[in-house]
Design an enzyme around this catalytic site. Structure first.
Site, short mmCIF file in Angstrom:
data_model
loop_
_atom_site.label_atom_id
_atom_site.label_comp_id
_atom_site.label_asym_id
_atom_site.label_seq_id
_atom_site.Cartn_x
_atom_site.Cartn_y
_atom_site.Cartn_z
N HIS A 1 0.85 -1.19 0.00
CA HIS A 1 0.00 0.00 0.00
C HIS A 1 0.88 1.24 0.00
CE1 HIS A 1 -3.00 2.97 1.41
NE2 HIS A 1 -3.87 2.16 0.84
N GLU B 1 -7.70 -4.79 -0.84
CA GLU B 1 -8.25 -5.44 -2.02
C GLU B 1 -8.31 -6.96 -1.90
OE1 GLU B 1 -5.97 -3.00 -2.35
OE2 GLU B 1 -7.02 -1.43 -3.49
#
Length: 390
Positions: A275, A328
């Site tokens: 991320h 995700e």
């Protein structure tokens, strides 16, 4: 003594910032923040994860728009106000089939439909409106986005759109409009958790886009159209289905190690991991892993096994990277388990993030100042003589 450091900045000279504005605070906000080193993010003064565990979408929507969580009476009044806004005007409903034919992807069609909806509802520039009028426009756009997305999806499948139901919660109504069937309590609960966890997440690309447009005084629909365009990029909102593609590519537990080793050593990105902000596990991943566990099933068990091996192999082969599971990975597992098709994963993300966008739009509109940064010119030095035309 010799001088140290950079020379003083001259008047009018732009401040040089890192690429992507990384680490640069461009404004003040009371809406929320992401603390990447800690693996924590919040809406107003509350943990976003705790809100997802304990509250409804409409509660959090009230929090971001009104600055406080609603009590029972405030909740009932807010629900009474916003749920009828889910319905589209006749002109917009009539135009949706043509939009679906020309822009088959629901997120692409949403941009066109939002522009039309804003015009049909007579949305005026933020600059010309007082606070109550701006809030009313933002509420309407937030309420209509799930309806527009569900309608675009069904029309793209040659199915009739399903009108919204005012008696269903935000998540249950969204699933109902997509499938035409009232969802189970468990599926509505799981999607509610996902939606709350993605309502806001700091000054990400789409939120910043919405604020830049809002700073020009444009109407709310225009601001959200721009945000949707930013979200459509694969580096921002396009990864949940790709994380499921990883599970499909591996296929069976016996292939986990060989497949992952080949991907990591060849430098391929492992979707669902890493991320831009978090330097530890994404707190949204923890929430959705727990949600997936409660839904259960072989797909969840396989995802857990793959996640564990990815983290072990990344630590072994790429120890300097420090990559962790992001939102995700389990978002795709949860949405698939609840019956959402993969092409609706990113649109579903947009159906909640619109609330965060609009909260930021309202906050930016109060500034009454356009965002207009400079750029450092690095081309050939001007002025140079213009050559004569041939």
């Amino acid at each position: 003594m010799p001088s140290t450091g950079s020379p003083p900045r001259q008047p009018g000279e732009p401040i040089v910032v890192p690429p992507g504005l990384s680490g640069v605070a461009v404004t003040d906000t009371t809406i929320g923040d992401v603390r990447g080193q800690e693996g924590f993010y919040h809406y107003r003064q509350y943990s976003a994860v705790e809100l997802a565990e304990q509250r409804t979408v409409e509660d959090v929507w009230h929090l971001l728009f009104e600055g406080e969580l609603p009590d029972a009476q405030q909740r009932a009044e807010f629900v009474r106000q916003v749920r009828p806004m889910r319905h589209l005007s006749r002109g917009v409903r009539t135009a949706l089939p043509a939009i679906a034919r020309t822009r088959p992807a629901p997120l692409d069609g949403l941009r066109t439909a939002l522009s039309l909806s804003g015009a049909a509802d007579g949305l005026r520039p933020l600059w010309d409106l007082d606070e109550p009028a701006r809030r009313a426009d933002a509420l309407r756009i937030c309420a209509q986005v799930p309806t527009l997305l569900a309608a675009q999806h069904r029309l793209g499948k040659d199915l009739e759109p399903v009108p919204p139901r005012d008696d269903l919660s935000y998540a249950a109504n969204y699933l109902f409009m997509l499938t035409g069937e009232e969802p189970s309590e468990q599926h509505a609960w799981a999607i509610e958790r996902y939606l709350i966890s993605t309502i806001d997440h700091g000054f990400n690309a789409s939120t910043f886009t919405a604020r830049v447009i809002a700073s020009t005084g444009a109407d709310v629909a225009a601001c959200v159209v721009g945000a949707v365009g930013a979200l459509s990029g694969p580096l921002h909102g396009g990864a949940p289905s790709r994380a499921l593609d990883l599970l499909d590519a591996i296929g069976t537990p016996e292939r986990i190690d060989s497949y992952l080793r080949e991907q990591i050593t060849s430098g391929e990105r492992i979707m669902g991991f890493g991320h831009a902000v978090y330097r530890t596990e994404d707190p949204r991943s923890r929430l959705l892993r727990e949600t997936a566990h409660q839904l259960g099933g072989q797909r969840v068990d396989f995802a857990v096994e793959v996640e564990a091996r990815v983290l072990d192999l990344l630590a072994e082969l790429k120890p300097e990277r420090g990559l962790y599971t992001n939102v995700e990975f389990y978002a795709g597992v949860v949405m698939e388990d609840c019956g959402l098709p993969r092409e609706m994963f990113t649109p579903t993300f947009a159906s909640s993030r619109v609330i965060g966008w609009c909260a930021h739009i309202l906050e930016q509109a109060r500034e009454r100042k356009i965002i207009r940064p400079g750029a450092r010119y690095v081309g050939p030095p001007p002025p140079q003589p213009v050559p004569a035309s041939a």
